[in-house]
Enzyme design. Structure first.
Site, PDB file in Angstrom:
ATOM      1  N   LYS A  30       0.831  -1.206   0.000  1.00  0.00           N
ATOM      2  CA  LYS A  30       0.000   0.000   0.000  1.00  0.00           C
ATOM      3  C   LYS A  30       0.866   1.257   0.000  1.00  0.00           C
ATOM      4  CE  LYS A  30      -3.735  -0.486   2.172  1.00  0.00           C
ATOM      5  NZ  LYS A  30      -4.637  -0.785   3.299  1.00  0.00           N
ATOM      6  N   ARG A  99      -3.585   2.905   8.517  1.00  0.00           N
ATOM      7  CA  ARG A  99      -3.947   1.704   7.751  1.00  0.00           C
ATOM      8  C   ARG A  99      -2.744   0.773   7.637  1.00  0.00           C
ATOM      9  NH1 ARG A  99      -6.602   3.429   2.196  1.00  0.00           N
ATOM     10  NH2 ARG A  99      -7.759   1.477   2.455  1.00  0.00           N
ATOM     11  N   GLY A 108      -8.496  -7.197   4.279  1.00  0.00           N
ATOM     12  CA  GLY A 108      -9.323  -7.300   5.466  1.00  0.00           C
ATOM     13  C   GLY A 108      -8.717  -8.079   6.608  1.00  0.00           C
ATOM     14  N   MET A 110      -5.859  -7.414   8.337  1.00  0.00           N
ATOM     15  CA  MET A 110      -5.220  -6.613   9.372  1.00  0.00           C
ATOM     16  C   MET A 110      -6.046  -5.356   9.613  1.00  0.00           C
ATOM     17  SD  MET A 110      -1.168  -7.141   8.641  1.00  0.00           S
ATOM     18  CE  MET A 110      -1.284  -6.565   6.961  1.00  0.00           C
ATOM     19  N   ARG A 343      -3.272  -1.298  -6.472  1.00  0.00           N
ATOM     20  CA  ARG A 343      -2.459  -2.504  -6.388  1.00  0.00           C
ATOM     21  C   ARG A 343      -2.788  -3.358  -7.592  1.00  0.00           C
ATOM     22  NH1 ARG A 343      -5.744  -4.636  -1.081  1.00  0.00           N
ATOM     23  NH2 ARG A 343      -7.771  -4.897  -2.072  1.00  0.00           N
ATOM     24  N   HIS A 459     -15.713  -7.844   0.898  1.00  0.00           N
ATOM     25  CA  HIS A 459     -14.750  -8.745   1.530  1.00  0.00           C
ATOM     26  C   HIS A 459     -14.888 -10.169   0.994  1.00  0.00           C
ATOM     27  CE1 HIS A 459     -13.659 -11.692   4.696  1.00  0.00           C
ATOM     28  NE2 HIS A 459     -12.607 -10.913   4.842  1.00  0.00           N
ATOM     29  N   GLU A 771      14.359 -43.749  -2.865  1.00  0.00           N
ATOM     30  CA  GLU A 771      13.261 -43.456  -1.945  1.00  0.00           C
ATOM     31  C   GLU A 771      13.625 -43.721  -0.489  1.00  0.00           C
ATOM     32  OE1 GLU A 771       9.969 -46.123  -2.942  1.00  0.00           O
ATOM     33  OE2 GLU A 771      11.415 -47.423  -3.960  1.00  0.00           O
ATOM     34  N   SER A 790      15.031 -42.404 -10.381  1.00  0.00           N
ATOM     35  CA  SER A 790      13.735 -41.741 -10.257  1.00  0.00           C
ATOM     36  C   SER A 790      13.482 -41.560  -8.768  1.00  0.00           C
ATOM     37  CB  SER A 790      12.622 -42.561 -10.894  1.00  0.00           C
ATOM     38  OG  SER A 790      11.383 -41.892 -10.755  1.00  0.00           O
ATOM     39  N   GLY A 792      11.530 -41.270  -5.620  1.00  0.00           N
ATOM     40  CA  GLY A 792      10.191 -41.563  -5.084  1.00  0.00           C
ATOM     41  C   GLY A 792       9.981 -40.729  -3.838  1.00  0.00           C
ATOM     42  N   ASN A 794       7.418 -39.676  -2.220  1.00  0.00           N
ATOM     43  CA  ASN A 794       6.429 -40.060  -1.206  1.00  0.00           C
ATOM     44  C   ASN A 794       7.109 -40.840  -0.084  1.00  0.00           C
ATOM     45  OD1 ASN A 794       4.625 -38.950  -2.992  1.00  0.00           O
ATOM     46  ND2 ASN A 794       3.686 -40.882  -3.579  1.00  0.00           N
ATOM     47  N   ASP A 795       7.785 -41.930  -0.452  1.00  0.00           N
ATOM     48  CA  ASP A 795       8.479 -42.740   0.557  1.00  0.00           C
ATOM     49  C   ASP A 795       9.673 -41.997   1.124  1.00  0.00           C
ATOM     50  OD1 ASP A 795       6.942 -44.966   0.918  1.00  0.00           O
ATOM     51  OD2 ASP A 795       7.951 -46.189  -0.572  1.00  0.00           O
ATOM     52  N   CYS A 858       8.985 -39.147  -9.478  1.00  0.00           N
ATOM     53  CA  CYS A 858       7.694 -39.778  -9.754  1.00  0.00           C
ATOM     54  C   CYS A 858       6.775 -39.802  -8.538  1.00  0.00           C
ATOM     55  CB  CYS A 858       7.878 -41.195 -10.297  1.00  0.00           C
ATOM     56  SG  CYS A 858       8.722 -42.301  -9.150  1.00  0.00           S
ATOM     57  N   TYR A 878      13.155 -34.779 -15.810  1.00  0.00           N
ATOM     58  CA  TYR A 878      11.700 -34.830 -15.995  1.00  0.00           C
ATOM     59  C   TYR A 878      11.007 -34.955 -14.649  1.00  0.00           C
ATOM     60  CZ  TYR A 878      11.943 -39.909 -15.199  1.00  0.00           C
ATOM     61  OH  TYR A 878      12.138 -41.157 -14.649  1.00  0.00           O
TER      62      TYR A 878
END
Length: 906
Positions: A30, A99, A108, A110, A343, A459, A771, A790, A792, A794-795, A858, A878
């Site tokens: 602002k 402000r 809205g 703060m 803005r 808002h 992994e 590759s 992994g 997740n694991d 992956c 990739y």
């Protein structure tokens, strides 16, 4: 006001004439933009900005910087001289607004306090100055109400109830119908509320008012709603907020005054035109709060043509200067136009794509910049389904199309219920007369938001657009009764809490019940079926096509799919997949094929096991033939069997019951008994860290070689038929190079046998999944036996953090997110400092051993926008993700390349 000469002396206050839009880190968005407009010569009320650095000092120490008071006093003196008034002076008072203004827009979230400087002594001076007693007392009651709630933490409902009682006593419905006499009484009532609730009188010293308001704005940075919003929008918590002290201009001076919000383009659709809201005889908070329904900005031309024409000129100036959609707040004081804020405006996903391409066509930005103006989260929103226009529906109302989407859920009338029901798995629509910042957590929990008041700049609308939530605002036909938890629509239709409703944020229509959905035109485009519907949909598809084409041209990362069958592979290819990065072969063993796995597990001899493997070979081969055909000419990475075998066996309790029943009835049960014994034998306390992946292949002779043979024979068959199979065999859960070497030796022997038998040359790459932390830490050794890695993730995330994903997300992740320990779940966006460091180090070590090592990802992070940027930075080749997320990954890979190119050129 000159800069401090000594660079070691911090400067905490900047006049609007000193800053510019590049100082957002210091002055907040602002303050930086107020300075930029001042520099452009636009009509900005004089003022100054307290920096974010001052806020950080205050938040860290609990005390304002020692030099701040004197700096503020110096700037206040200069402001008073410029205005010819003094703060709170009884006969000629200067009033100011205080402000907030963080680097990133937090609408809205703060605090703001207007009309600072009014007191019992100065209110009459303001009345004489303006020649309007009602205006002065209206401004005073607003100050006490806003100051009481914001600074002194008085329940805002108490002020609202007193205001409603005053209107009821005079038998009017809007506050503008209250006269000076009623407002004087209301001020007295408000002061009593402050005294009883805050334990102190409303402060009469104007400087005390300003100093307390400044501290309140600093404190609001760490308020609950601000912290929640930052977590939702992934805004860092350590930025702090600036504070803007601006001389007041008044939109509540009568019918020739007013306040409004304007957009240089429609933030919902992106179309060019006159968009915004205007409210006569009002202050700015009245517009965004949605308490009174506004008129369309275009009507300002009839109300005050001179101000309207000047506003249109300023809007054009700002859009050309910022080269983007601008969101503008303005006030008209007796025919004089003042700019209070600008803005870069929040917009819907559809608007973002349309505006980006429009600005390219207008020559304001290039394609690289257009690519940075959109993101993967917005593209994902555009791929969500929409309501079926041909369905039999019951429309009960129509409001303003504030934020698009098709949302269906049970009606709820407060945030608490929205959160509670949502956590129980219910879809909900939050219905309010108007929302306020305290409703933020309920808005996050809801599928969509519906209000009976407020416009596109209220808002609810602004916050919903920022979050990508469906929103319909200003549905005036609806009577919302939050106490009785119901709404009433025209024709006597009543919607009770819990009833299903559907809202269309693209048209503003509200429906009773659940409306069926149809695929998005953007999804139809990606699937090769151009949408033949409305013109605006075609325009959106064209904008998406242009930006995606550019992203594909500049990206370095290739994008593959996680797909386990030909159907998914073909869909992924239509979505732009450049191969398969993960085919999970365990998914091929489900359904009717379980019996083959059971035979393998129950085998008591080598011959029985070999028979079981022989029965699996042809079905595996057929799967791979179909997969290679679907992805002909593109790489297909096949992961050998990974999960523990007990996942393919019956539940131990159910099987025990079956055996017990058979024994009690003296029925034959030899097979069930053998199966139960096998289940007991394979039972593990923590199967995710037990017999799975490469361990399974080494413990059960012939399992992996059967799979490798099926892959090789399928590739040979495709080659013989004129195809171009590009298979890659991935060994999972490797922790040491010796495991990989053992499996690789067996695989190479099988591949050689298939080549000799088919008289073909197969190019099957052999690699592994990284992994486990040990695999990442010894990546240099493992690369000696792997042609590709590759990751992994997740694991890798589970093992690095010590989390069981199936358990922790439901048990304590919510608390961790709320406490700020996580900004986002590490399963959603990669943990760069922990998991990410292992990925980076393993990539570097692997390529140090084998420079041509192919690197991919992956896990689920392969389709996460923020994670894609990290993988580009690390130098992977990739990413691989589910078919639906492929367009998102393509777009983000392009954005990552364009961003890195831009930073390199700088």
């Amino acid at each position: 006001m000159s800069e401090n000469k000594d660079p070691h002396v911090a400067k905490f206050v900047y006049d609007f004439t000193e800053g510019n839009r590049d100082l957002k880190d210091l002055l907040g968005g602002k303050g930086a933009n107020l300075a930029e407009m001042t520099n452009l010569g636009l009509p900005v009320p004089p003022g100054f900005t307290i920096t974010t650095e001052a806020c950080k000092v205050y938040l860290d120490s609990g005390e304002e910087p020692a030099a701040l008071r004197d700096e503020v006093s110096g700037h206040l003196d200069a402001l008073e001289q410029a205005m010819g008034k003094k703060l709170g002076q009884p006969d000629n008072p200067l009033l100011v607004s205080v402000r907030s203004g963080a680097k990133f827009s937090m609408p809205g979230m703060m605090d703001t306090v207007l009309n600072i400087g009014l007191s019992d002594a100065s209110v009459q001076g303001l009345a004489q100055q303006a020649g309007d007693e009602r205006f002065a007392w209206d401004s005073y009651r607003r100050l006490i109400q806003m100051f009481g709630k914001t600074v002194l933490d008085v329940d805002g409902e108490l002020f609202e109830e007193a205001l409603e009682a005053a209107k009821a006593a005079k038998k009017v419905t809007v506050d503008t119908d209250l006269g000076a006499a009623e407002l004087k009484k209301l001020v007295a009532r408000f002061k009593k509320i402050v005294k009883s609730q805050a334990g102190r009188d409303f402060p009469q010293d104007p400087r005390e008012q300003m100093d307390l308001a400044i501290k309140a704005v600093f404190d609001s940075w760490n308020g609950d709603r601000a912290r929640l919003y930052r977590r939702q929008e992934r805004i860092p918590h350590d930025l702090g907020t600036a504070v803007n002290i601006c001389s007041m201009v008044f939109g509540n001076l009568g019918p020739d005054s007013g306040t409004g919000v304007a957009f240089t383009r429609d933030p919902a659709s992106g179309q060019q035109g006159v968009y915004g809201d205007y409210l006569q005889n009002a202050q700015g908070e009245d517009v965004v709060a949605g308490i009174r329904n506004t008129v369309a900005l275009a009507e300002l031309e009839q109300i005050d043509k001179q101000s309207y024409d000047r506003l249109m000129q300023i809007m054009e100036t700002l859009e050309n200067h910022y080269k983007d959609l601008c969101d503008i707040e303005f006030t008209i004081e007796r025919g004089q136009l003042w700019m209070l804020q600008t803005r870069v405006g929040k917009r819907t996903a559809a608007a973002a794509f349309r505006i980006a391409t429009q600005l390219v066509d207008q020559g304001l930005i290039d394609e690289a910049e257009a690519l940075q103006r959109v993101n993967g989260a917005q593209l994902a929103q555009l791929m969500f389904p929409r309501f079926d226009d041909t369905a039999q529906v019951e429309k009960i109302a129509r409001g303003l199309a504030a934020s698009p989407g098709a949302a269906v859920g049970k009606a709820v009338f407060d945030s608490y219920t929205a959160i509670k029901w949502s956590r129980s798995g219910e879809r909900v629509i939050l219905i309010r007369r108007e929302t306020n910042p305290d409703d933020l957590d309920g808005m996050i929990a809801a599928e969509g938001i519906l209000t009976s008041r407020g416009g596109k700049t209220s808002h609810a609308a602004v916050v919903a657009r920022g979050m990508g939530k469906t929103c319909v605002c200003g549905a005036e036909e609806l009577e919302v009764d939050t106490k009785r938890r119901r709404l009433t629509a025209p024709g006597g239709v009543v919607v009770e809490e819990g009833d299903l409703v559907s809202i269309d944020g693209s048209s503003g229509k509200v429906y009773l019940g659940e409306v069926p959905v149809v695929p998005s035109p953007v999804v139809e485009y990606f699937e090769g079926r151009m949408h033949a519907g409305a013109d605006d949909a075609d325009e959106l598809v064209a904008a998406v096509h242009r930006i995606m084409a550019y992203a594909d041209r500049v990206r370095r990362l290739r994008v593959r799919a996680n797909a386990d069958n030909a159907e998914d592979a073909l869909r992924a290819r239509r979505f732009g997949a450049q191969g398969i990065g993960l085919c999970r072969t365990e998914h091929m063993f489900l359904g009717e094929r379980r019996e083959h796995v059971e035979r393998l597990i129950l085998a008591d001899s080598d011959s029985e096991r070999e028979d079981a493997l022989k029965s699996l070979l042809p079905v595996q081969k057929r799967d791979f033939v179909e997969l290679f055909e679907a992805m002909d000419g593109l790489p297909v990475t096949v992961r050998l069997l990974d999960p523990p075998l007990h996942e393919f066996l019956p539940d131990i309790t159910e099987l025990s019951v079956r055996v017990a029943l058979a024994e009690s009835r003296k029925e034959p049960h030899e097979n069930e008994l053998r199966l139960l014994q096998a289940v007991h034998r394979l039972h593990e306390q923590n199967p995710m860290l037990g017999l799975r992946g490469v361990r399974l292949g080494l413990v059960i002779p012939g399992l992996f070689t059967m799979q490798v043979r099926a892959i090789a024979e399928a590739a040979a068959e495709r080659l013989a038929g004129g195809g171009d199979p590009r298979a890659e065999v991935m060994i999972p859960l490797v922790g040491t190079v010796q495991e990989l070497e053992l499996v690789r030796d067996e695989a190479e022997q099988v591949i050689a046998e298939v080549q000799a038998a088919a008289d073909v040359e197969l190019k099957l790459a052999l690699g592994t999944m990284i992994e486990l932390p040990r695999a990442a830490l010894t990546a240099g050794q493992i690369a000696e036996a792997a042609e590709f890695f590759s990751f992994g993730t997740n694991d890798l995330t589970q093992t690095v953090w010590g989390f069981s994903r199936d358990d922790v997300e439901a048990s304590f992740f919510t608390a961790y997110l709320e406490k700020g320990i996580f900004g986002v779940s590490p399963f959603e966006t990669i943990d760069k400092d922990g998991v990410g460091k292992l990925v980076r180090d393993a990539a570097e070590a692997g390529r140090a051993t084998r420079p041509d090592l192919k690197l991919g990802i992956c896990g689920e992070h392969g389709g996460d926008p923020e994670s894609v940027h990290f993988f580009h930075e690390v130098g992977l080749d990739y990413v691989s993700c589910s078919p639906f997320r492929i367009p998102v990954a393509r777009l983000e890979a392009g954005r990552a390349a364009a961003a890195s190119h831009g930073s390199d050129s700088r």
